[in-house]
Scaffold this active site. Structure first.
Site: not given
Length: 356
Positions: A138, A180, A228, A260
């Site tokens: 990505k 994450e 995805e 983030h």
């Protein structure tokens, strides 16, 4: 540690990184090598990296961008594209992205679009980039404060994870990346979640293995669904509300921007509560998730007015279709459910739960 084969590339770790990187360069013989850094990795990571990159007669050019999410923009891309052109980069040039998620996302996008695509390699230097941003292909940039609205999915030639770069990170950046890793446990492996939430039983030498395990989890998901279309959406758990929260705090001058991972941690708490209302996640497991996340992340004050604007930003989430916001929620720890529709009333209820 063994390398991990992705669909079109390979992830190498620590002692193997530089030998494999140099083998790749010797085999492909790029016309020029460009190294993209930000202001932090230029000072703290680049000298060490260049010491271990013998390239013979191949020219190396270093390009530096400002540090921070607010600089992950098309304007910065334009500057990098122009620099590549000025340095006569051609289709046989190689771009190496040495940095965190902003550098690997933006650098991958620049490489994927310059002359319709040149080769690139990711060398992640932050925990977030090692376990998430650099793996899976990505690439992209933000559109204003809207996260990752412009980009393509295109894997680099390889990823080199040298965990000694983590020695350069401030604590808040380490914590951001840890969110994450927690997500990987919640969506895929309850045992991994249990290990991560009981780190007092481990020491720093265990970190390499935990990073490796996170990359394995992400790679399994991405390999099965590279575009995805289905399963890969589970990686967005915590991100539907998390991205909206991150964008809102980034675009408002009276707010202190949050990292983030900090936003994703909030998103996971909110979406875990929604999971109890929609997917049957037990209150017991909700309490376990709360305890596990709040061991590391402190709560952020989100006012009623903030909540309204955050909900408005949900319309820009990339999982949406036909104007309907789609969430990834949990039936249980390790058991995600895709394409869940949630009312605004329930989202506000989740914010009340988070605040109280």
């Amino acid at each position: 540690m063994d390398s991990i084969s992705t669909k079109n590339a390979t992830v190498y770790f620590n002692s193997d990184v530089y030998s494999e990187l140099n083998d790749y360069i010797n085999t492909t013989n790029p016309s020029k090598i460009f190294v993209l850094v930000d202001t932090n990795t230029h000072d703290y990571c680049l000298p060490k990296f260049l010491e271990r990159l013998p390239t013979g007669d191949i020219i190396i050019e270093v390009m530096e961008i400002p540090n921070g999410e607010e600089h992950k923009t098309i304007d910065i891309c334009t500057g990098v594209w122009e620099a590549l052109s000025e340095y006569n980069a051609d289709r046989k040039s190689l771009l190496i992205n040495l940095g965190g998620g902003v550098v690997t996302d933006l650098g991958g996008f620049v490489a994927s679009t310059y002359m319709r695509g040149i080769a690139y390699i990711n060398m992640p230097t932050s925990l977030l980039a090692m376990v998430d941003a650099s793996v899976g292909g990505k690439t992209g940039v933000d559109l204003g404060a809207l996260k990752n609205q412009i980009g393509v999915i295109n894997e680099g030639a390889l990823v080199g994870i040298d965990t000694t770069f983590l020695d350069t990170l401030p604590q808040n950046e380490m914590v951001s990346g840890f969110a994450e890793m927690l997500k990987h446990g919640l969506i895929y492996n309850k045992e991994y979640w249990n290990i991560l939430t009981h780190l007092e039983k481990l020491d720093i030498s265990d970190l390499d293995r935990l990073i490796y395990d996170s990359v394995v989890i992400k790679n399994k998901v991405v390999t099965e669904d590279p575009g995805e279309k289905g399963l890969r959406k589970i990686l967005n758990f915590g991100h539907t509300l998390g991205h909206a929260i991150e964008s809102y705090f980034l675009e408002n001058a009276d707010k202190t921007p949050i990292l983030h991972g900090e936003a994703v941690a909030i998103g996971m708490l909110l979406e875990s509560y929604l999971s109890t209302k929609i997917c049957g996640l037990s209150v017991k497991e909700l309490d376990i998730i709360n305890e596990g996340i709040l061991k590391t992340f402190t709560k952020v004050n989100i006012t009623k007015n903030d909540q309204k604007h955050i909900i408005d930003l949900l319309q820009y989430d990339k999982k949406n279709s036909h104007g309907i916001v789609k969430f990834v929620l949990l039936e249980a720890i390790g058991q995600p459910k895709l394409d869940c529709v949630v009312s605004n009333e329930l989202i506000l209820e989740a914010f009340d739960y988070y605040s109280n």
